[in-house]
Design a protein around this motif. Structure first.
Motif, PDB file in Angstrom:
ATOM      1  N   PRO A 158       0.768  -1.246   0.000  1.00 59.94           N
ATOM      2  CA  PRO A 158       0.000   0.000   0.000  1.00 59.94           C
ATOM      3  C   PRO A 158       0.799   1.297   0.000  1.00 59.94           C
ATOM      4  O   PRO A 158       0.337   2.306  -0.501  1.00 59.94           O
ATOM      5  CB  PRO A 158      -0.840  -0.089   1.274  1.00 59.94           C
ATOM      6  CG  PRO A 158      -0.769  -1.492   1.715  1.00 59.94           C
ATOM      7  CD  PRO A 158       0.469  -2.085   1.144  1.00 59.94           C
ATOM      8  N   GLY A 159       1.969   1.292   0.566  1.00 59.29           N
ATOM      9  CA  GLY A 159       2.730   2.536   0.639  1.00 59.29           C
ATOM     10  C   GLY A 159       4.191   2.268   0.922  1.00 59.29           C
ATOM     11  O   GLY A 159       4.605   1.116   1.086  1.00 59.29           O
ATOM     12  N   PRO A 160       4.975   3.323   1.009  1.00 59.04           N
ATOM     13  CA  PRO A 160       6.422   3.162   1.164  1.00 59.04           C
ATOM     14  C   PRO A 160       6.863   2.589   2.508  1.00 59.04           C
ATOM     15  O   PRO A 160       8.001   2.158   2.640  1.00 59.04           O
ATOM     16  CB  PRO A 160       6.967   4.584   0.976  1.00 59.04           C
ATOM     17  CG  PRO A 160       5.820   5.479   1.272  1.00 59.04           C
ATOM     18  CD  PRO A 160       4.588   4.721   0.881  1.00 59.04           C
ATOM     19  N   LEU A 161       5.971   2.550   3.497  1.00 52.56           N
ATOM     20  CA  LEU A 161       6.302   1.982   4.805  1.00 52.56           C
ATOM     21  C   LEU A 161       5.854   0.532   4.932  1.00 52.56           C
ATOM     22  O   LEU A 161       6.167  -0.119   5.923  1.00 52.56           O
ATOM     23  CB  LEU A 161       5.629   2.779   5.924  1.00 52.56           C
ATOM     24  CG  LEU A 161       5.829   4.283   5.943  1.00 52.56           C
ATOM     25  CD1 LEU A 161       5.064   4.891   7.105  1.00 52.56           C
ATOM     26  CD2 LEU A 161       7.304   4.620   6.028  1.00 52.56           C
ATOM     27  N   ASN A 162       5.118   0.061   3.934  1.00 49.98           N
ATOM     28  CA  ASN A 162       4.432  -1.217   4.055  1.00 49.98           C
ATOM     29  C   ASN A 162       5.157  -2.390   3.417  1.00 49.98           C
ATOM     30  O   ASN A 162       5.938  -2.223   2.489  1.00 49.98           O
ATOM     31  CB  ASN A 162       3.031  -1.123   3.430  1.00 49.98           C
ATOM     32  CG  ASN A 162       2.181  -0.094   4.115  1.00 49.98           C
ATOM     33  OD1 ASN A 162       1.946   0.976   3.582  1.00 49.98           O
ATOM     34  ND2 ASN A 162       1.716  -0.412   5.313  1.00 49.98           N
ATOM     35  N   VAL A 163       4.790  -3.562   3.923  1.00 40.81           N
ATOM     36  CA  VAL A 163       5.193  -4.826   3.327  1.00 40.81           C
ATOM     37  C   VAL A 163       4.045  -5.288   2.432  1.00 40.81           C
ATOM     38  O   VAL A 163       2.903  -4.831   2.598  1.00 40.81           O
ATOM     39  CB  VAL A 163       5.481  -5.888   4.413  1.00 40.81           C
ATOM     40  CG1 VAL A 163       6.686  -5.467   5.265  1.00 40.81           C
ATOM     41  CG2 VAL A 163       4.264  -6.127   5.289  1.00 40.81           C
ATOM     42  N   PRO A 164       4.308  -6.180   1.478  1.00 40.81           N
ATOM     43  CA  PRO A 164       3.194  -6.729   0.687  1.00 40.81           C
ATOM     44  C   PRO A 164       2.181  -7.385   1.625  1.00 40.81           C
ATOM     45  O   PRO A 164       2.560  -8.066   2.591  1.00 40.81           O
ATOM     46  CB  PRO A 164       3.874  -7.761  -0.215  1.00 40.81           C
ATOM     47  CG  PRO A 164       5.301  -7.331  -0.273  1.00 40.81           C
ATOM     48  CD  PRO A 164       5.598  -6.720   1.063  1.00 40.81           C
ATOM     49  N   GLN A 165       0.906  -7.177   1.346  1.00 35.12           N
ATOM     50  CA  GLN A 165      -0.148  -7.688   2.221  1.00 35.12           C
ATOM     51  C   GLN A 165      -1.481  -7.687   1.493  1.00 35.12           C
ATOM     52  O   GLN A 165      -1.631  -7.020   0.475  1.00 35.12           O
ATOM     53  CB  GLN A 165      -0.254  -6.823   3.481  1.00 35.12           C
ATOM     54  CG  GLN A 165      -0.598  -5.372   3.165  1.00 35.12           C
ATOM     55  CD  GLN A 165      -0.438  -4.459   4.347  1.00 35.12           C
ATOM     56  OE1 GLN A 165      -1.292  -4.460   5.224  1.00 35.12           O
ATOM     57  NE2 GLN A 165       0.650  -3.700   4.381  1.00 35.12           N
TER      58      GLN A 165
END
Length: 180
Positions: A158-165
């Motif tokens: 979802p964004g630059p702080l996130n892991v694939p999910q």
């Protein structure tokens, strides 16, 4: 936290942006996993605050971030943010309660409704989206209670702080008056 409580949503001034940054930096690893954030991807506090200051200095039509504080009976209890924003069209809403002890108390939906109204007004939006982790039921319930409509679930980063999910995408159309 009864129905007598006063819910206030107000724009987050730059000198309060640390609330947003601290929320992530001070979170437990377990909480970051629940919301799909990788601690290794967090910018350091000073860099992050500088990015918000730079974005906040742009004309409103060019901003990519905006946050509002949530206050309950005069105390800051959470915040909502927009990122990214396409002025006059749409944006992605994020919602966070600061203190774990205040989560799942049922007041999030009112804060989300009030945040959405502010975001629609400020950025002339047609619709808001939100994509919480599908494995985190609380924000999904909150969005539904706040009037968002479920669209679909999908796997993404979802964004630059996130892991694939796997996330659930919710949408809320701007309520228009007959004269708008």
């Amino acid at each position: 936290m009864g129905s007598e409580s006063e819910h206030v949503v107000r724009d987050m001034p730059l000198d309060s942006m640390h609330v947003r940054v601290d929320y992530f930096h001070d979170a437990t690893d377990e909480h970051l996993r629940l919301i799909g954030v990788d601690r290794a991807l967090l910018p350091d506090r000073e860099t992050w605050l500088a990015l918000y200051a730079q974005d906040g200095a742009r004309p409103i039509e060019q901003r990519q971030h905006h946050s509002v504080l949530w206050e309950l009976d005069g105390e800051v209890v959470g915040f909502s943010s927009l990122h990214p924003i396409t002025y006059g069209r749409d944006a992605f809403l994020h919602l966070h309660i600061l203190d774990e002890g205040l989560r799942r108390k049922g007041f999030g939906a009112e804060f989300v409704r009030r945040s959405a109204a502010r975001f629609f007004e400020l950025f002339a939006l047609e619709r808001l989206y939100s994509e919480p982790s599908a494995l985190n039921p609380a924000p999904n319930r909150t969005l539904q209670k706040a009037g968002f409509r479920y669209l679909f679930s999908h796997e993404t980063t979802p964004g630059p702080l996130n892991v694939p999910q796997v996330v659930t995408r919710w949408a809320l159309e701007c309520p228009r008056t007959p004269n708008s």
